[in-house]
Scaffold this active site. Sequence first.
Site, short mmCIF file in Angstrom:
data_model
loop_
_atom_site.label_atom_id
_atom_site.label_comp_id
_atom_site.label_asym_id
_atom_site.label_seq_id
_atom_site.Cartn_x
_atom_site.Cartn_y
_atom_site.Cartn_z
N HIS A 229 0.84 -1.19 0.00
CA HIS A 229 0.00 0.00 0.00
C HIS A 229 0.87 1.24 0.00
CE1 HIS A 229 0.61 1.45 4.19
NE2 HIS A 229 0.89 0.19 4.43
N CYS A 230 0.28 2.36 -0.49
CA CYS A 230 0.95 3.66 -0.42
C CYS A 230 0.14 4.51 0.55
CB CYS A 230 1.04 4.30 -1.80
SG CYS A 230 -0.55 4.63 -2.57
N ALA A 231 0.20 5.83 0.41
CA ALA A 231 -0.49 6.71 1.35
C ALA A 231 -1.99 6.57 1.29
CB ALA A 231 -0.09 8.16 1.09
N THR A 232 -2.53 6.21 0.13
CA THR A 232 -3.99 6.18 -0.02
C THR A 232 -4.52 4.89 -0.64
OG1 THR A 232 -3.82 7.23 -2.20
CG2 THR A 232 -4.11 8.69 -0.31
N ARG A 233 -3.66 4.12 -1.32
CA ARG A 233 -4.17 3.02 -2.13
C ARG A 233 -3.60 1.66 -1.72
NH1 ARG A 233 -2.13 5.39 -7.60
NH2 ARG A 233 -0.95 6.71 -6.19
#
Length: 456
Positions: free
Chosen positions: A25-29
């Site tokens: 995952h990244c900051a939002t996804r």
Amino acid sequence: MKYEESINKLFEAVGGKDNIQNYEHCATRLRIILKDDKKVDKEKAENVPESRGYFFNTGQHQFIFGTGKVNSVYSELEQVMGGSTDGSDDFKDNVYQNLNPVQRVVRILADILVPLIPALVTTGLLMGVRGLLLELGLNMDESTLTLFEMLTDTAFAFLPVLIAYSATRKFGGNPILGIVVGLMMVAPQLPNAWAVAAGNADPLVIFGLDIVGYQGSIFPAIIVGWMVSKLEKWFRTFIPQMMDLVVTPFLSITITLTVMLFILGPILQVAESTVINSIVYLIEAPLGIGYIIFGGLQQLIVITGLHHSIGIIEISLLNNTGENIIQTLTTVSMAGQFGAAIGASLLFKDKVKRSNAISSAVPTLFGITEPLLFGVNLRSLRVFGSGIAAGALGGFVTYLLGLTSTGMGITFLPGLLLYTGDWIAMIQYIAVTAISFTAGFLLVRVQGSAIRESFK
């Protein structure tokens, strides 16, 4: 588990738990790589509970859960999956396999530069603090100003060191060797590049070549990190272990620095300067054309995932001029899309859809636009086009005002901190942001009936 329903529906959408090859995952996804992409049910993927949107890009199925929530969803998914399937490093390897050559280069640049952003953001904020104190009428003696210069100038003075470290780490070498070579590139024994450019110092002349320091250089530092990493690995394949501790780093550093100073360095500096100056000239085209184009289309770059590479230009602008117009134009581009998204959300009669749309838009206030783009605006070309037009208008107003920032890495509301040193600039920043937002909002509202039909 709090997100058990979301995870079960996600499994249904992607063809089952066993079809998941890797995930991170990244900051939002939440990003998922599947064994068989044909098993995805797009309709189910777009309706996973708690997800604000779904899209497929560069071999990754990406579900937008938003800041904070994505960490919790990932944690619960990890529990269900029994741990990461292959590990984050392997995930990146899987991602690279799905990229074309241009995308791979951009991704590599992003992997090198993104870890440096916190340090550069801090430097920009400290510049803002200094400017604010001076604006408030605080008198600083020479020693205090010198101390502030240490706080604000160090990261850029030693930028090649930071980049060489990050690049060496990225390419699998010993980061300490990267630091050493980076320090040699800006060693005080070499004439300062900025001083030579200003005519205040003369370059060293060796073998008929002009040798100067690499202050502010980006691509030479990246190449240094790559070279020292590859040489270190190569020498370790045949140098006896008992000699490795001394011989490998000696040869790796010596060869890398020699090649950089006398062969690649001068060529790369000219090439880097040419590319970056060309982009800057484009942005500064007559009549604000560059501002209009960038303000309108910057969020298109976000959709492609290439936006991190723009940091190279921002760093160069700050190095050479102390100002960064791209931060301002990025914010107005965001504001245009934000206004369009809010306008679209108010067209929904269903309270749940309206709430989800607004929730997707809110992270934009803090510089994160993916939930807004994929969850709302890209579902209607009229909405997205309205955001583009609004951003272009904001870009033109920015050109008329001559507004620019003194830092990078933060946009929209946090970006206000970059303007604290000049009250007029701060008011102008708020004004261009408000103009872009309002334009995006109104353009969507006047197309209300057509846009409402497109969302059905």
